[in-house]
Design a protein around this motif. Sequence first.
Motif, PDB file in Angstrom:
ATOM      1  N   MET A   1       1.113  -1.295   0.093  1.00  0.00           N
ATOM      2  CA  MET A   1       0.035  -0.016   0.090  1.00  0.00           C
ATOM      3  C   MET A   1       0.768   1.118  -0.109  1.00  0.00           C
ATOM      4  O   MET A   1       1.923   1.266   0.763  1.00  0.00           O
ATOM      5  CB  MET A   1      -0.875  -0.164   1.113  1.00  0.00           C
ATOM      6  N   LYS A   3       1.971   5.339   0.545  1.00  0.00           N
ATOM      7  CA  LYS A   3       1.857   6.159   1.762  1.00  0.00           C
ATOM      8  C   LYS A   3       0.487   7.304   1.228  1.00  0.00           C
ATOM      9  O   LYS A   3       0.307   7.510   0.041  1.00  0.00           O
ATOM     10  CB  LYS A   3       2.770   6.889   1.950  1.00  0.00           C
ATOM     11  N   PRO A   4      -0.019   7.778   2.286  1.00  0.00           N
ATOM     12  CA  PRO A   4      -1.284   8.624   1.924  1.00  0.00           C
ATOM     13  C   PRO A   4      -0.593   9.857   1.490  1.00  0.00           C
ATOM     14  O   PRO A   4       0.263  10.571   1.894  1.00  0.00           O
ATOM     15  CB  PRO A   4      -1.977   9.001   3.303  1.00  0.00           C
ATOM     16  N   TYR A 146      -4.959   7.493   0.275  1.00  0.00           N
ATOM     17  CA  TYR A 146      -4.462   6.335  -0.342  1.00  0.00           C
ATOM     18  C   TYR A 146      -4.698   5.885  -1.771  1.00  0.00           C
ATOM     19  O   TYR A 146      -5.902   5.727  -2.158  1.00  0.00           O
ATOM     20  CB  TYR A 146      -4.672   4.909   0.549  1.00  0.00           C
TER      21      TYR A 146
END
Length: 168
Positions: A1, A3-4, A146
């Motif tokens: 995933m 990073k925001p 995200y």
Amino acid sequence: MSKPINVYSTPDLRQTLDEALPDVFKRLNYEQSFKLIDTKLIIGYSIAVVAAISFLLDKKLKFEEALLYQKVLVGSYAILSAVFWYFNNYIEKGVKYTGYSKEKAIVVATKMTKYDYNYQVTLRNEAGSVIKTTLPANTVFDEQGYLQTDLLFKWFEEKLDSFYKKAK
């Protein structure tokens, strides 16, 4: 995933989406081509070599001895700089990904204007067919910032399918 990111920042959105392109197209069985980047590097290094030679001649030779060489080097520098400018503005303009699969080649150019969350994508194939489409960035990012890579993959998959069906 991933990073925001700040989903209200256009540069962050564009950068994150541009950086995701190689992974998306790898999943679509494309292999990335670096011909444009290599060409740009060759031209840039050539400019640097010409400038370095000019500097060394200036240090090693007297003005009168180096004058003819300097004229040639300055002309070479100007020509290479013009080629570099043309390459950046007309050949590589906005291209973020170039790739190929067994029988297909694709060039992806992207653009995002300030204060607009629409990711403008231009797809071009080896035959020269072009399709321009828009991806609203809020459809592939969640509320926390995200990137939803599966949604981005599906979007590109759909666009490529319709693109190649239309090109036939």
